[in-house]
Write a protein that holds these residues in place. Structure first.
Motif, mmCIF file in Angstrom:
data_model
loop_
_atom_site.group_PDB
_atom_site.id
_atom_site.type_symbol
_atom_site.label_atom_id
_atom_site.label_comp_id
_atom_site.label_asym_id
_atom_site.label_seq_id
_atom_site.Cartn_x
_atom_site.Cartn_y
_atom_site.Cartn_z
ATOM 1 N N VAL A 134 0.847 -1.193 0.000
ATOM 2 C CA VAL A 134 0.000 0.000 0.000
ATOM 3 C C VAL A 134 0.883 1.244 0.000
ATOM 4 O O VAL A 134 1.744 1.421 0.863
ATOM 5 C CB VAL A 134 -0.928 0.016 1.226
ATOM 6 N N LEU A 135 0.652 2.121 -0.980
ATOM 7 C CA LEU A 135 1.418 3.351 -1.094
ATOM 8 C C LEU A 135 0.674 4.561 -0.532
ATOM 9 O O LEU A 135 1.260 5.406 0.143
ATOM 10 C CB LEU A 135 1.758 3.634 -2.568
ATOM 11 N N PHE A 136 -0.627 4.635 -0.820
ATOM 12 C CA PHE A 136 -1.369 5.840 -0.469
ATOM 13 C C PHE A 136 -2.866 5.540 -0.530
ATOM 14 O O PHE A 136 -3.321 4.754 -1.366
ATOM 15 C CB PHE A 136 -1.024 6.971 -1.443
ATOM 16 N N VAL A 137 -3.634 6.180 0.360
ATOM 17 C CA VAL A 137 -5.091 6.087 0.345
ATOM 18 C C VAL A 137 -5.651 7.502 0.274
ATOM 19 O O VAL A 137 -5.330 8.348 1.118
ATOM 20 C CB VAL A 137 -5.635 5.363 1.589
ATOM 21 N N SER A 138 -6.464 7.779 -0.723
ATOM 22 C CA SER A 138 -6.991 9.121 -0.915
ATOM 23 C C SER A 138 -8.068 9.456 0.112
ATOM 24 O O SER A 138 -8.583 8.575 0.820
ATOM 25 C CB SER A 138 -7.580 9.254 -2.330
ATOM 26 N N ARG A 153 -13.079 5.963 -2.208
ATOM 27 C CA ARG A 153 -11.685 6.273 -1.883
ATOM 28 C C ARG A 153 -10.791 5.422 -2.770
ATOM 29 O O ARG A 153 -11.078 4.238 -3.015
ATOM 30 C CB ARG A 153 -11.373 6.002 -0.408
ATOM 31 N N ASP A 154 -9.695 6.016 -3.253
ATOM 32 C CA ASP A 154 -8.748 5.301 -4.109
ATOM 33 C C ASP A 154 -7.575 4.805 -3.280
ATOM 34 O O ASP A 154 -7.011 5.543 -2.465
ATOM 35 C CB ASP A 154 -8.242 6.211 -5.223
ATOM 36 N N ARG A 164 4.426 0.958 -12.463
ATOM 37 C CA ARG A 164 3.293 1.846 -12.198
ATOM 38 C C ARG A 164 2.434 1.293 -11.065
ATOM 39 O O ARG A 164 2.175 0.090 -10.996
ATOM 40 C CB ARG A 164 2.424 1.981 -13.438
ATOM 41 N N PRO A 165 1.948 2.162 -10.183
ATOM 42 C CA PRO A 165 1.042 1.689 -9.133
ATOM 43 C C PRO A 165 -0.324 1.341 -9.712
ATOM 44 O O PRO A 165 -0.727 1.870 -10.761
ATOM 45 C CB PRO A 165 0.949 2.886 -8.182
ATOM 46 N N MET A 166 -1.032 0.448 -9.048
ATOM 47 C CA MET A 166 -2.399 0.112 -9.414
ATOM 48 C C MET A 166 -3.339 0.860 -8.477
ATOM 49 O O MET A 166 -3.051 1.024 -7.292
ATOM 50 C CB MET A 166 -2.642 -1.401 -9.303
ATOM 51 N N VAL A 167 -4.455 1.299 -9.010
ATOM 52 C CA VAL A 167 -5.432 2.021 -8.208
ATOM 53 C C VAL A 167 -6.657 1.126 -7.999
ATOM 54 O O VAL A 167 -7.277 0.668 -8.963
ATOM 55 C CB VAL A 167 -5.862 3.333 -8.888
ATOM 56 N N LEU A 168 -6.991 0.848 -6.747
ATOM 57 C CA LEU A 168 -8.197 0.116 -6.389
ATOM 58 C C LEU A 168 -9.210 1.122 -5.858
ATOM 59 O O LEU A 168 -8.849 2.038 -5.119
ATOM 60 C CB LEU A 168 -7.915 -0.941 -5.326
ATOM 61 N N THR A 175 -15.047 2.529 2.667
ATOM 62 C CA THR A 175 -14.224 3.738 2.722
ATOM 63 C C THR A 175 -13.927 4.157 4.158
ATOM 64 O O THR A 175 -13.191 5.117 4.386
ATOM 65 C CB THR A 175 -14.934 4.915 2.013
ATOM 66 N N ARG A 176 -14.477 3.447 5.120
ATOM 67 C CA ARG A 176 -14.356 3.867 6.519
ATOM 68 C C ARG A 176 -13.224 3.126 7.228
ATOM 69 O O ARG A 176 -12.054 3.390 7.010
ATOM 70 C CB ARG A 176 -15.707 3.672 7.213
#
Length: 215
Positions: A134-138, A153-154, A164-168, A175-176
């Motif tokens: 996991v790199l980042f959570v929007s 949330r991405d 390249r990172p993958m976006v889930l 999202t909580r």
């Protein structure tokens, strides 16, 4: 061939929310693990979802017998030959805490249960299992879908297969708490498994839709 004459002891390590396939078939996905660490997917369909709601709880341990084991069709599985335990009104389930036997029964390994013949066509959408860092959570954003406001949330993850990172994309309830946990793990390069990721295409671009999270 029916998968009868066996008894397993498993823990329900994941219980997803009921869903409906494009073919209007209601289903619910489970993940089961035995004492040897073998993990098998489970599935409940139609009205049986309500029948098993209280009988199978997340993190509960159970003795299960006579549940048909089938091979998941390739288009719906994450690997060739993946198996699934199916629950119906003939399956016997007993919470391990209610077993008063002085000697532990001789349980069958999940990996040794005979496979039943697949007789019904499954129309569930393809689901994928993904493993990555996991790199980042929007932050949460609102999306208008059919005049209904949805919360999204991405989650950006990476592995050694691509630079390249993958976006889930996690929606609504996911999202909580789940995303807050992932956001904390982004600081420590935590490797996380995501089970039941539905790939969708938007404007010709593959876009993984995350509505089942399993840590």
């Amino acid at each position: 061939m029916q998968s009868k004459g066996y008894k397993v002891k498993v823990k329900v390590i994941h219980k997803a929310k009921p869903k409906q396939s494009p073919g209007k078939k209601r289903y619910q996905k489970l993940l089961l693990k035995d004492d040897e660490g073998t993990v098998m997917k489970g599935a409940i369909f139609h009205d049986d979802i309500e029948s098993f709601d209280s009988a199978l709880k997340r993190n509960g341990e159970y003795e299960i017998s006579d549940a048909p084991i089938t091979v998941i069709p390739e288009q719906f599985s994450s690997k060739v030959g993946e198996l699934q335990m199916n629950f119906n009104d003939r399956v016997k389930i007993i919470p391990v805490s209610l077993n008063n036997c002085s000697d532990e029964p001789q349980y069958t390994k999940l990996s040794a249960i005979p496979v039943a013949e697949q007789k019904t066509e499954q129309k569930n959408e393809m689901l994928l299992d993904i493993l990555g860092v996991v790199l980042f959570v929007s932050e949460t954003r609102e999306v208008n879908v059919g005049h209904n406001i949805q919360h999204v949330r991405d989650i950006y993850i990476t592995d050694d297969s691509s630079p390249r990172p993958m976006v889930l994309s996690a929606w609504n309830d996911f999202t909580r708490q789940e995303c807050e946990t992932l956001s904390g793990w982004a600081q420590s390069s935590m490797v996380v498994g995501f089970v039941g990721v539905q790939p969708v295409t938007r404007k010709g671009i593959p876009f993984p839709l995350l509505d089942n999270i399993f840590f």
